[in-house]
Design a protein around this motif. Structure first.
Motif, short mmCIF file in Angstrom:
data_model
loop_
_atom_site.label_atom_id
_atom_site.label_comp_id
_atom_site.label_asym_id
_atom_site.label_seq_id
_atom_site.Cartn_x
_atom_site.Cartn_y
_atom_site.Cartn_z
N THR A 166 0.84 -1.20 0.00
CA THR A 166 0.00 0.00 0.00
C THR A 166 0.87 1.25 0.00
O THR A 166 0.63 2.21 -0.75
CB THR A 166 -0.92 -0.01 1.24
N ARG A 167 1.90 1.23 0.84
CA ARG A 167 2.79 2.40 0.94
C ARG A 167 3.46 2.70 -0.40
O ARG A 167 3.52 3.86 -0.82
CB ARG A 167 3.85 2.14 2.02
N ASP A 168 3.95 1.67 -1.08
CA ASP A 168 4.62 1.86 -2.36
C ASP A 168 3.64 2.40 -3.41
O ASP A 168 4.00 3.28 -4.21
CB ASP A 168 5.23 0.55 -2.86
N ARG A 169 2.42 1.88 -3.42
CA ARG A 169 1.44 2.34 -4.40
C ARG A 169 1.06 3.79 -4.14
O ARG A 169 0.85 4.58 -5.09
CB ARG A 169 0.21 1.43 -4.37
N ILE A 170 0.98 4.18 -2.89
CA ILE A 170 0.69 5.58 -2.56
C ILE A 170 1.85 6.48 -3.00
O ILE A 170 1.64 7.55 -3.59
CB ILE A 170 0.41 5.74 -1.06
N LEU A 171 3.08 6.04 -2.75
CA LEU A 171 4.25 6.82 -3.17
C LEU A 171 4.30 6.95 -4.70
O LEU A 171 4.63 8.02 -5.23
CB LEU A 171 5.54 6.17 -2.67
N ASP A 172 4.01 5.86 -5.41
CA ASP A 172 4.01 5.91 -6.87
C ASP A 172 2.98 6.92 -7.37
O ASP A 172 3.25 7.71 -8.29
CB ASP A 172 3.69 4.53 -7.45
N ALA A 173 1.78 6.89 -6.77
CA ALA A 173 0.73 7.82 -7.19
C ALA A 173 1.11 9.25 -6.87
O ALA A 173 0.89 10.17 -7.68
CB ALA A 173 -0.59 7.45 -6.50
N ALA A 174 1.69 9.47 -5.68
CA ALA A 174 2.11 10.81 -5.29
C ALA A 174 3.18 11.34 -6.25
O ALA A 174 3.11 12.50 -6.70
CB ALA A 174 2.64 10.80 -3.86
N HIS A 175 4.14 10.50 -6.58
CA HIS A 175 5.21 10.91 -7.49
C HIS A 175 4.64 11.29 -8.86
O HIS A 175 4.99 12.34 -9.42
CB HIS A 175 6.21 9.76 -7.63
N ALA A 176 3.74 10.45 -9.38
CA ALA A 176 3.16 10.72 -10.70
C ALA A 176 2.37 12.03 -10.71
O ALA A 176 2.50 12.85 -11.63
CB ALA A 176 2.26 9.56 -11.12
N LEU A 177 1.57 12.26 -9.68
CA LEU A 177 0.77 13.49 -9.62
C LEU A 177 1.65 14.73 -9.41
O LEU A 177 1.46 15.76 -10.07
CB LEU A 177 -0.27 13.39 -8.50
N MET A 178 2.59 14.63 -8.48
CA MET A 178 3.46 15.78 -8.22
C MET A 178 4.28 16.14 -9.45
O MET A 178 4.54 17.32 -9.72
CB MET A 178 4.39 15.48 -7.04
N ARG A 179 4.67 15.12 -10.22
CA ARG A 179 5.47 15.38 -11.42
C ARG A 179 4.64 16.01 -12.53
O ARG A 179 5.13 16.83 -13.30
CB ARG A 179 6.09 14.06 -11.90
#
Length: 202
Positions: free
Chosen positions: A10-23
């Motif tokens: 869950t943590r990794d998927r949240i980080l991936d989503a955060a990275h994609a949106l922030m970028r």
């Protein structure tokens, strides 16, 4: 029998989503609600792993961008046997890639002074921030000065600011020009910056 791919946490998927949106839309416009939705979780699930958007931003920088901090901390503790030029060139390479990746994420903060102040306070509370790489590089240069590999009168803080400032400037120009690659290849840039800095401190 083929082995199953491990499920991303869950943590990794949240980080991936955060990275994609922030970028793509910038840090200022990214909300925890949007991050949770993109990751396929509730906002409550997000807050089980991260206390705030600021913590998510810090973890994205540390875990999803080209690594800079670990190298600087490692060299500050033990400069190793490689030449100072080789170490500085590797630092410059990683710093240029790190700033190139982080600049589009964080740039939107500067359009909102209130949000910028909030992030400044939050990163201070988390013990991180843009000064950390400069401080870590200065520690490394002090270790080299104590080892006698750069001159006794060299100023580690000024040298660290010069090297990382050059890398940040390269990233700014890259982003400002719409991702157009600089004429000077990264390896040549990193070696030239390291060599030029050594002419002042070596």
């Amino acid at each position: 029998m083929p082995t199953e791919k491990p499920t991303r946490s869950t943590r990794d998927r949240i980080l991936d989503a955060a990275h994609a949106l922030m970028r793509t839309i910038g840090l200022a416009r990214t909300t925890t609600k949007e991050i949770a939705r993109a990751a396929g979780f509730s906002e409550a699930a997000l807050y089980k792993h991260f206390s705030s958007k600021e913590e998510l931003f810090v973890q994205v920088l540390e875990e999803r961008l080209p690594p800079l901090g670990p190298l600087l901390n490692e060299l500050g503790a033990d400069p190793g046997d490689r030449s100072v030029h080789a170490n500085l060139a590797e630092i410059a390479t990683r710093a240029a890639l790190f700033y190139e990746s982080s600049f589009p994420i964080a740039a939107s903060l500067y359009a909102d002074p209130t949000l910028l102040r909030r992030h400044h306070r939050a990163t201070q509370a988390l013990g991180t921030g843009p000064r950390k790489p400069v401080e870590a590089l200065a520690r490394y240069l002090r270790a080299e000065r104590e080892a006698g590999r750069i001159r006794p009168g060299a100023d580690p803080d000024a040298a660290a600011a010069l090297l990382l400032g050059a890398c940040a400037q390269r990233a700014f120009l890259y982003d400002f020009q719409g991702g157009e690659r600089p004429e000077q290849p990264l390896d040549d840039f990193a070696s030239a910056v390291a060599r030029t800095l050594l002419e002042g401190v070596g």
